[in-house]
Design an enzyme around this catalytic site. Sequence first.
Site, short mmCIF file in Angstrom:
data_model
loop_
_atom_site.label_atom_id
_atom_site.label_comp_id
_atom_site.label_asym_id
_atom_site.label_seq_id
_atom_site.Cartn_x
_atom_site.Cartn_y
_atom_site.Cartn_z
N ASN A 189 -1.41 11.80 -1.76
CA ASN A 189 0.26 12.13 -1.16
C ASN A 189 0.84 11.98 -2.63
OD1 ASN A 189 -0.47 11.83 2.13
ND2 ASN A 189 -1.37 9.68 1.05
N TRP B 116 0.78 14.91 -4.53
CA TRP B 116 1.20 16.22 -3.82
C TRP B 116 3.07 16.01 -3.92
CZ3 TRP B 116 4.84 16.17 0.06
CH2 TRP B 116 5.51 17.55 1.20
N ASN C 121 -6.06 -1.64 -3.65
CA ASN C 121 -4.35 -1.41 -2.74
C ASN C 121 -3.31 -2.38 -3.56
OD1 ASN C 121 -5.15 1.83 -1.07
ND2 ASN C 121 -5.05 1.55 -3.39
N GLU D 178 -22.98 13.61 6.74
CA GLU D 178 -22.43 14.73 5.68
C GLU D 178 -21.51 14.30 5.06
OE1 GLU D 178 -25.00 17.06 5.11
OE2 GLU D 178 -25.82 16.40 6.38
N THR E 179 -9.20 -2.43 -0.18
CA THR E 179 -8.27 -3.74 -0.91
C THR E 179 -7.97 -3.92 -2.45
OG1 THR E 179 -10.94 -3.87 -1.30
CG2 THR E 179 -10.01 -5.36 0.08
N ASP F 89 -6.25 11.81 0.43
CA ASP F 89 -5.66 11.28 -0.88
C ASP F 89 -5.09 12.28 -1.98
OD1 ASP F 89 -6.03 9.73 -2.93
OD2 ASP F 89 -7.51 10.69 -4.33
N SER G 46 -15.27 6.09 -3.30
CA SER G 46 -14.31 4.92 -3.23
C SER G 46 -14.25 3.80 -2.25
CB SER G 46 -12.92 5.40 -2.81
OG SER G 46 -12.71 6.59 -3.75
#
Length: 222
Positions: free
Chosen positions: A14, A17, A60, A190, A58, A12, A179
């Site tokens: 991109n 950034w 997206n 973990e 799905t 996550d 998500s």
Amino acid sequence: MNELKHLAVVMDGNRRWARKNGILEKIGYLHGTKTIQKVIEVCIEEGISNLTLFAFSTENWQRPQEEIEYLFDLLKKYLDESLDRFLLNQVRFRAIGELSRLSKSLYNDIKEFENKTKHCNKLCVNVAISYGAKDEIVRAVKKVVEKKLPITEDNITMNLDISEDVDLLLRVGSASRISNFLLWQCAYAEIFFSKTLFPGLTKKECKKIIDDFKKRKRTFGK
């Protein structure tokens, strides 16, 4: 120390950034592909056998068509440029998700890449494309029913897109959620949440996170 066999990563941040660095959002995804190679290198160095990357969900599919087309063009470019490197490093490629929604051309490219790397046994890179965990579980149950098998935990597990349990789930990009990613496989995983945006993830931070995982006490509900 805990053994890390399966690392899963939610890639996550991109677009954020790219905005933060004053460049086009889509260029953020291009830098993200370079980060993927860093993560693969860490997995090889750490002796990890499975790496699963959340590339396209799905949900997206609801994004602008132009962005979707760019992402799939970028995936095609990544496949074209990465085969030699995968083979050299004995890395297997496997795509998971509802791949029937992809274009025939991209689907064929993915299957060809899978076939050419299927003998590689140092690391398996699973890329989740058109993937949602709830959808995966529903499809797995349907397969069990079609095969006329008892609906048991083992039978559902063996009919999932990927049956290996996740040891460590890494979510970058500052959000504290998983998500709809590998819900079944992450039952006792973990989890590590990092504020780092994916293109900014370094090998040093990856190794620090892995070291943190190795020192944790895992009880598996016992």
